[in-house]
Design a protein around this motif. Structure first.
Motif, PDB file in Angstrom:
ATOM      1  N   ARG A 180      36.365  49.695  40.939  1.00 31.57           N
ATOM      2  CA  ARG A 180      35.612  48.476  40.631  1.00 31.57           C
ATOM      3  C   ARG A 180      34.111  48.731  40.688  1.00 31.57           C
ATOM      4  O   ARG A 180      33.343  48.187  39.883  1.00 31.57           O
ATOM      5  CB  ARG A 180      35.988  47.344  41.593  1.00 31.57           C
ATOM      6  CG  ARG A 180      35.212  46.066  41.296  1.00 31.57           C
ATOM      7  CD  ARG A 180      35.540  44.950  42.249  1.00 31.57           C
ATOM      8  NE  ARG A 180      36.717  44.207  41.816  1.00 31.57           N
ATOM      9  CZ  ARG A 180      37.315  43.277  42.560  1.00 31.57           C
ATOM     10  NH1 ARG A 180      36.860  43.018  43.772  1.00 31.57           N
ATOM     11  NH2 ARG A 180      38.369  42.635  42.117  1.00 31.57           N
ATOM     12  N   SER A 200      33.012  50.231  37.496  1.00 33.64           N
ATOM     13  CA  SER A 200      32.983  49.173  36.475  1.00 33.64           C
ATOM     14  C   SER A 200      31.708  48.346  36.585  1.00 33.64           C
ATOM     15  O   SER A 200      31.066  48.025  35.577  1.00 33.64           O
ATOM     16  CB  SER A 200      34.196  48.247  36.628  1.00 33.64           C
ATOM     17  OG  SER A 200      35.395  48.946  36.439  1.00 33.64           O
ATOM     18  N   ARG A 257      41.690  45.136  41.337  1.00 32.63           N
ATOM     19  CA  ARG A 257      40.500  45.995  41.240  1.00 32.63           C
ATOM     20  C   ARG A 257      40.724  47.112  40.216  1.00 32.63           C
ATOM     21  O   ARG A 257      39.836  47.429  39.426  1.00 32.63           O
ATOM     22  CB  ARG A 257      40.159  46.582  42.623  1.00 32.63           C
ATOM     23  CG  ARG A 257      39.595  45.575  43.605  1.00 32.63           C
ATOM     24  CD  ARG A 257      39.001  46.244  44.812  1.00 32.63           C
ATOM     25  NE  ARG A 257      39.997  46.817  45.694  1.00 32.63           N
ATOM     26  CZ  ARG A 257      40.531  46.214  46.752  1.00 32.63           C
ATOM     27  NH1 ARG A 257      40.151  44.992  47.064  1.00 32.63           N
ATOM     28  NH2 ARG A 257      41.417  46.821  47.514  1.00 32.63           N
ATOM     29  N   GLN A 289      40.659  45.719  36.672  1.00 28.77           N
ATOM     30  CA  GLN A 289      39.309  45.425  36.179  1.00 28.77           C
ATOM     31  C   GLN A 289      38.655  46.695  35.630  1.00 28.77           C
ATOM     32  O   GLN A 289      37.951  46.659  34.623  1.00 28.77           O
ATOM     33  CB  GLN A 289      38.443  44.809  37.284  1.00 28.77           C
ATOM     34  CG  GLN A 289      38.742  43.328  37.516  1.00 28.77           C
ATOM     35  CD  GLN A 289      37.593  42.611  38.184  1.00 28.77           C
ATOM     36  OE1 GLN A 289      37.124  43.007  39.238  1.00 28.77           O
ATOM     37  NE2 GLN A 289      37.124  41.540  37.565  1.00 28.77           N
ATOM     38  N   ARG A 336      33.097  40.906  41.187  1.00 28.79           N
ATOM     39  CA  ARG A 336      34.390  40.594  40.569  1.00 28.79           C
ATOM     40  C   ARG A 336      34.208  39.561  39.470  1.00 28.79           C
ATOM     41  O   ARG A 336      34.730  39.704  38.362  1.00 28.79           O
ATOM     42  CB  ARG A 336      35.346  40.068  41.647  1.00 28.79           C
ATOM     43  CG  ARG A 336      36.734  39.694  41.150  1.00 28.79           C
ATOM     44  CD  ARG A 336      37.468  38.914  42.198  1.00 28.79           C
ATOM     45  NE  ARG A 336      36.885  37.586  42.370  1.00 28.79           N
ATOM     46  CZ  ARG A 336      36.994  36.866  43.484  1.00 28.79           C
ATOM     47  NH1 ARG A 336      37.623  37.333  44.523  1.00 28.79           N
ATOM     48  NH2 ARG A 336      36.443  35.666  43.551  1.00 28.79           N
TER      49      ARG A 336
END
Length: 457
Positions: A259, A262, A314, A317, A411
């Protein structure tokens, strides 16, 4: 039997206040009374009868640390101990104050005591010449307690910045300082800029262990300040060259690192010019991810088997980021199973499944507007609060949206980015805007929602 014998001795022999407290501390250290309410009550009575002024201060703080079970059980005793600390804090020092801060994390302290902590630290750390290592720990503990005032945070931050060049930073202190910045929620770009050379040096250290590496990646990604692309590139290169570093300590770490990567990608794309991102950043990121993905593909099925759906979220994503930004990489590396199928079927445990009251309030206005919509509309791993045809994703931002950690904010940032990439218009409705008018003032609510839903992107 041991507990009963110890308590009989206390009753039958003439122990001093200090001896009593040391004995009780020893008993609690051995966890003898942990779940025994009868003995907890007896101990509470005895400890409340102790005159703390007749106990040496080091024993007092040690007792605080080990008498957790009694103090948690007894609000009266907790109040007595915290009042004592506030009245006699002049005896506290670096060695006694740190265990105290660690212990206070487990107590729900009063506002008065938290205010005292801020005042005490601000007035004493210069006089007592605490090391930067201790000041860093102060910042972390206060932030974790939710007790750090911005005034104290800025004082500590300034002192650390002024002395950072003299200090030989280690991984523990770097992690604590980065964590305290994240937990405090105060803007800290100056501190991050100063620390970046140290973070870079630690990331390049050939002896860095997977856990420390993962912590630095996570904390740097969670920062309000975006690091240089050079630092991000070094992270990717180290992970590309080492399966251990790319996975961190365990699967939880692996998904946190996923994550974090990302979040970095999305931040660089949003802040760079399109030409800069396409010609400089994107090719580098794609090249390194091509080397990292084999490390992560091998543990994908392990993550899918885990009961922790937050871990899976996670990971998904990250997968969705790669799918949208570098689709060729998924086709190249995920050849044994259809990862996108899992992505569509995943249920997001990080959002509530039922529509909130605030979503229902918005829906009532949409009903009166005659608009067609769906509540909790699913798009891959995301649950859109209200989907309005043809492509509007309405997110109802209740009170909890404004008390989120930076991790939760990342998030949501990834969610918004992914939805926009998939062709949705993301509309956020803050609770305080809609609550400015009561529901009977429909015209105002209608006007406000229409301006959000139908304004041009």
């Amino acid at each position: 039997l041991l507990a009963a014998e110890a308590y009989k001795r206390v009753e039958s022999e003439n122990y001093s206040h200090g001896q009593k407290l040391k004995l009780f501390t020893f008993m609690c250290r051995g966890n003898i009374f942990a779940n025994n309410r009868v003995y907890l009550s007896l101990l509470e009575k005895e400890v409340l009868g102790i005159n703390f002024l007749k106990v040496d201060k080091d024993s007092m703080v040690k007792a605080l640390f080990y008498l957790k079970s009694i103090i948690t059980y007894s609000p009266q005793l907790k109040s007595k101990l915290l009042d004592f600390i506030m009245q006699h804090h002049e005896h506290l020092n670096e060695n006694t104050f740190m265990p105290l801060l660690s212990y206070l994390e487990e107590l729900n302290c009063s506002g008065n005591f938290l205010a005292f902590l801020n005042k005490y630290i601000r007035s004493t750390y210069h006089k007592k010449n605490f090391s930067i290592s201790v000041l860093t720990l102060f910042m972390y503990k206060l932030a974790k307690l939710g007790a750090s005032s911005e005034e104290v945070f800025r004082d500590l931050e300034k002192h650390i910045l002024e002395n950072s060049e003299k200090y030989n930073w280690n991984l523990i202190d770097l992690k604590l300082l980065l964590s305290s910045c994240r937990l405090s929620g105060f803007p800290n770009s100056l501190l991050y800029s100063q620390l970046e050379p140290e973070i870079l040096k630690s990331l390049q250290d050939p002896k860095i262990d997977p856990e420390s590496f993962g912590n630095l990646v996570f904390e740097t990604a969670s920062a309000a300040h975006l690091p240089s692309f050079e630092l991000f590139k070094v992270m990717l290169e180290r992970m590309a060259g080492s399966a251990e570093l790319s996975k961190g300590r365990d699967l939880i770490d692996t998904t946190k690192i996923m994550r974090s990567i990302s979040a970095f990608i999305v931040k660089y794309e949003k802040l760079a010019t399109e030409k800069e991102y396409q010609e400089i950043y994107k090719p580098v990121i794609e090249g390194e991810l091509d080397k990292i993905l084999p490390h992560w593909v091998s543990c994908t099925q392990e993550i899918l088997k885990e009961r922790d759906s937050k871990m899976r979220h996670r990971m998904f994503q990250f997968i969705l980021t790669v799918h949208l930004e570098f689709p060729g990489l998924l086709e190249k590396h995920y050849v044994d199973f259809d990862i996108m199928k899992y992505l569509k079927e995943h249920k997001n445990a990080e959002t509530t499944s039922a529509a909130s009251d605030f979503s229902s309030d918005i829906a009532k206005v949409l009903d009166r507007l005659g608009m067609k919509y769906e509540l909790e509309y699913k798009v891959y791993v995301y649950d859109i609060d209200i989907f309005v045809k043809p492509n509007i994703a309405v997110q109802a931002e209740g009170r909890h949206h404004y008390t989120k950690s930076l991790t939760e904010s990342h998030r949501d940032m990834l969610r918004d980015f992914h939805l926009q990439k998939l062709g949705y218009k993301v509309v956020k409705v803050p609770f305080f805007e809609l609550s400015k008018t009561v529901f009977t003032e429909f015209a105002k609510r209608k006007e406000y929602l229409e301006s959000l839903l139908f304004e041009k992107n």
